[in-house]
Design a protein around this motif. Structure first.
Motif, short mmCIF file in Angstrom:
data_model
loop_
_atom_site.label_atom_id
_atom_site.label_comp_id
_atom_site.label_asym_id
_atom_site.label_seq_id
_atom_site.Cartn_x
_atom_site.Cartn_y
_atom_site.Cartn_z
N GLY A 1 0.81 -1.22 0.00
CA GLY A 1 0.00 0.00 0.00
C GLY A 1 0.84 1.26 0.00
O GLY A 1 0.55 2.22 -0.72
N ARG A 2 1.91 1.27 0.81
CA ARG A 2 2.81 2.43 0.84
C ARG A 2 3.46 2.64 -0.52
O ARG A 2 3.62 3.77 -0.98
CB ARG A 2 3.88 2.25 1.91
CG ARG A 2 3.40 2.51 3.32
CD ARG A 2 4.56 2.58 4.32
NE ARG A 2 5.41 1.40 4.32
CZ ARG A 2 5.18 0.30 5.04
NH1 ARG A 2 4.13 0.23 5.83
NH2 ARG A 2 6.02 -0.72 4.99
N THR B 1 -8.80 -5.08 -8.23
CA THR B 1 -8.64 -3.65 -7.99
C THR B 1 -7.16 -3.27 -8.02
O THR B 1 -6.79 -2.24 -8.61
CB THR B 1 -9.27 -3.26 -6.64
OG1 THR B 1 -10.65 -3.62 -6.66
CG2 THR B 1 -9.14 -1.78 -6.37
N LEU B 2 -6.34 -4.08 -7.40
CA LEU B 2 -4.89 -3.84 -7.45
C LEU B 2 -4.40 -3.83 -8.89
O LEU B 2 -3.64 -2.95 -9.29
CB LEU B 2 -4.14 -4.90 -6.64
CG LEU B 2 -2.62 -4.88 -6.76
CD1 LEU B 2 -2.04 -3.58 -6.23
CD2 LEU B 2 -2.02 -6.07 -6.04
N ALA C 1 3.97 5.66 -5.54
CA ALA C 1 3.93 5.74 -7.00
C ALA C 1 2.89 6.75 -7.46
O ALA C 1 3.12 7.53 -8.40
CB ALA C 1 3.63 4.36 -7.59
N ARG C 2 1.74 6.77 -6.79
CA ARG C 2 0.68 7.73 -7.13
C ARG C 2 1.15 9.16 -6.88
O ARG C 2 0.99 10.04 -7.74
CB ARG C 2 -0.58 7.43 -6.31
CG ARG C 2 -1.70 8.43 -6.54
CD ARG C 2 -2.91 8.12 -5.70
NE ARG C 2 -2.70 8.19 -4.28
CZ ARG C 2 -2.64 9.34 -3.57
NH1 ARG C 2 -2.77 10.50 -4.16
NH2 ARG C 2 -2.45 9.30 -2.25
N ARG D 1 -8.21 2.34 0.69
CA ARG D 1 -8.07 1.07 1.43
C ARG D 1 -6.86 0.29 0.93
O ARG D 1 -6.13 -0.31 1.72
CB ARG D 1 -9.35 0.24 1.29
CG ARG D 1 -10.51 0.81 2.08
CD ARG D 1 -11.82 0.05 1.88
NE ARG D 1 -11.64 -1.38 1.88
CZ ARG D 1 -12.25 -2.21 1.02
NH1 ARG D 1 -13.06 -1.75 0.10
NH2 ARG D 1 -12.04 -3.50 1.10
N LEU D 2 -6.65 0.29 -0.38
CA LEU D 2 -5.49 -0.39 -0.96
C LEU D 2 -4.20 0.23 -0.43
O LEU D 2 -3.27 -0.48 -0.04
CB LEU D 2 -5.53 -0.32 -2.48
CG LEU D 2 -4.33 -0.89 -3.24
CD1 LEU D 2 -4.23 -2.39 -3.02
CD2 LEU D 2 -4.45 -0.58 -4.72
N GLU D 3 -4.15 1.55 -0.39
CA GLU D 3 -2.95 2.25 0.09
C GLU D 3 -2.71 2.03 1.58
O GLU D 3 -1.58 2.15 2.05
CB GLU D 3 -3.05 3.74 -0.22
CG GLU D 3 -2.92 4.04 -1.71
CD GLU D 3 -2.99 5.52 -2.03
OE1 GLU D 3 -3.26 6.34 -1.10
OE2 GLU D 3 -2.78 5.87 -3.20
N ARG D 4 -3.74 1.69 2.32
CA ARG D 4 -3.59 1.40 3.75
C ARG D 4 -3.23 -0.06 4.01
O ARG D 4 -2.95 -0.44 5.14
CB ARG D 4 -4.89 1.73 4.49
CG ARG D 4 -5.16 3.19 4.61
CD ARG D 4 -6.38 3.44 5.45
NE ARG D 4 -6.70 4.86 5.48
CZ ARG D 4 -7.90 5.35 5.67
NH1 ARG D 4 -8.93 4.55 5.87
NH2 ARG D 4 -8.09 6.64 5.67
#
Length: 125
Positions: free
Chosen positions: A14-15, A56-57, A20-21, A44-47
């Motif tokens: 997630g980090r 979703t990933l 990257a974002r 939620r993905l980033e957490r």
């Protein structure tokens, strides 16, 4: 999710997605639109939420231009343990049990050939 190691790995993932974002200067809402998902799913993905689907990933990685990294997650050519176990299970090459009687049969057949019935070129009559 029961494994602490898996939880840590998802948090690290997630980090990395968040990093990257941010390097690309993309807002959460914009990434969500590009990935075809909701902003809450991206958050939620980033957490490191284990409930976020792998689809979703994959969509987020496509939007970030990093989808090839998904195929590198488990590269069986680099799986040292798996390769070692496969090599260990390979059949051993060597003489089989059936080779011995066949060889004895060939020797018996050669011994029973009358030397007078063989011409000089090796053909039998």
């Amino acid at each position: 999710m029961g494994s602490p190691r898996a939880k840590l790995a998802l948090e690290a993932l997630g980090r990395d997605v968040r990093g990257a974002r941010l390097r690309r200067g993309i807002a959460v809402a914009d990434l969500a639109i590009r990935a075809g998902t909701s902003a809450s799913s991206v958050t939620r993905l980033e957490r490191g939420d284990p409930g976020v689907g792998i689809g979703t990933l994959a969509d987020v990685l496509v939007a970030l231009g990093m989808v090839e990294r998904l195929t590198d997650l488990i590269d069986i050519r680099k799986d040292d343990l798996g390769l070692a176990l496969t090599a260990e299970r390979q059949p051993r090459r060597g003489r089989s049990f059936t080779a011995k009687p066949r060889k004895r049969g060939e020797q018996g057949a050669k011994a029973s050939v009358d030397p007078d019935s063989v011409d000089p070129d090796g053909a039998t009559f």
